[in-house]
Design a protein around this motif. Structure first.
Motif, PDB file in Angstrom:
ATOM      1  N   ASP A  72     -44.686   8.977  -2.177  1.00  0.00           N
ATOM      2  CA  ASP A  72     -44.909   9.920  -1.080  1.00  0.00           C
ATOM      3  C   ASP A  72     -45.311   9.193   0.201  1.00  0.00           C
ATOM      4  N   THR A 120     -44.673   5.990   1.026  1.00  0.00           N
ATOM      5  CA  THR A 120     -43.781   4.923   1.494  1.00  0.00           C
ATOM      6  C   THR A 120     -42.392   5.388   1.882  1.00  0.00           C
ATOM      7  N   TYR A 121     -41.977   6.539   1.457  1.00  0.00           N
ATOM      8  CA  TYR A 121     -40.591   6.941   1.656  1.00  0.00           C
ATOM      9  C   TYR A 121     -40.190   6.975   3.137  1.00  0.00           C
ATOM     10  N   TYR A 122     -40.845   7.776   3.922  1.00  0.00           N
ATOM     11  CA  TYR A 122     -40.444   7.893   5.334  1.00  0.00           C
ATOM     12  C   TYR A 122     -40.740   6.630   6.150  1.00  0.00           C
ATOM     13  N   PRO A 123     -41.868   5.977   5.949  1.00  0.00           N
ATOM     14  CA  PRO A 123     -42.100   4.734   6.695  1.00  0.00           C
ATOM     15  C   PRO A 123     -41.084   3.625   6.368  1.00  0.00           C
ATOM     16  N   CYS A 124     -40.437   3.715   5.226  1.00  0.00           N
ATOM     17  CA  CYS A 124     -39.452   2.693   4.845  1.00  0.00           C
ATOM     18  C   CYS A 124     -38.054   3.000   5.362  1.00  0.00           C
ATOM     19  N   ASP A 125     -37.921   3.965   6.250  1.00  0.00           N
ATOM     20  CA  ASP A 125     -36.615   4.301   6.818  1.00  0.00           C
ATOM     21  C   ASP A 125     -35.633   4.633   5.692  1.00  0.00           C
ATOM     22  N   PRO A 126     -35.738   5.824   5.151  1.00  0.00           N
ATOM     23  CA  PRO A 126     -34.914   6.211   3.997  1.00  0.00           C
ATOM     24  C   PRO A 126     -33.444   5.831   4.149  1.00  0.00           C
ATOM     25  N   TYR A 176     -34.224   5.661  -1.434  1.00  0.00           N
ATOM     26  CA  TYR A 176     -34.651   4.478  -0.675  1.00  0.00           C
ATOM     27  C   TYR A 176     -33.485   3.639  -0.155  1.00  0.00           C
TER      28      TYR A 176
END
Length: 151
Positions: A73, A75-81, A112
């Motif tokens: 939850d 890391t998904y958006y901060p990792c540029d899906p 991811y």
């Protein structure tokens, strides 16, 4: 130098023992750094910085543990899906069959996207010496594959 991130969640200590065994095996491979982090302490920077990730989680009530789900939850958006193509492996510690946690993780990592580098290792019950050896072997094979550029 390649980097292997091992992210784990534990309450009883079983998953931690498996994660530590995997880290020990991986550390035997030259040319690969190994970082072992609790799921609640790992973040998107850790995930972006690694070349491969090994998840170690208990199965709780037929699903991933809450701590591991929290990691996804956060890391998904901060990792540029869609842009984080990395190989992953999975170890599940369970009292039942582990299949629910495996299915849930496989569904999550598609976004991811992370790609499975091996079949999950499912450990039923308390980890035995054989289970710890299998986790160590998995860590070593993952590190060796990263080091050789296979994954």
């Amino acid at each position: 130098m390649k980097a292997l991130l091992i992210v784990y969640h534990t309450q009883s200590g079983s998953s931690q023992a498996l994660a530590e065994a995997a880290a020990s095996g991986a550390a035997a491979e030259e040319g690969v750094t190994v970082e072992l982090k609790r799921a609640m302490e790992a973040d998107a920077n850790d995930l972006r910085a690694c070349d491969g990730v090994l998840f170690v989680t208990p199965e709780n009530f037929g699903y991933l543990s809450g701590g591991m789900k929290d990691f996804f939850d956060r890391t998904y958006y901060p990792c540029d899906p869609g842009s984080l193509a990395r190989p992953y492996m999975l170890i599940v510690s369970c009292g039942n069959d582990g299949s629910g946690a495996v299915r849930q993780l496989e569904r999550i990592v598609k976004g991811y996207p992370l790609k499975a580098a091996a079949e999950p290792l499912i450990v039923r019950g308390e980890p035995s010496a054989e289970h710890l050896e299998a986790a160590s072997d998995l860590g070593l094979s993952f590190a060796a594959g990263l080091g050789m550029g296979i994954f």
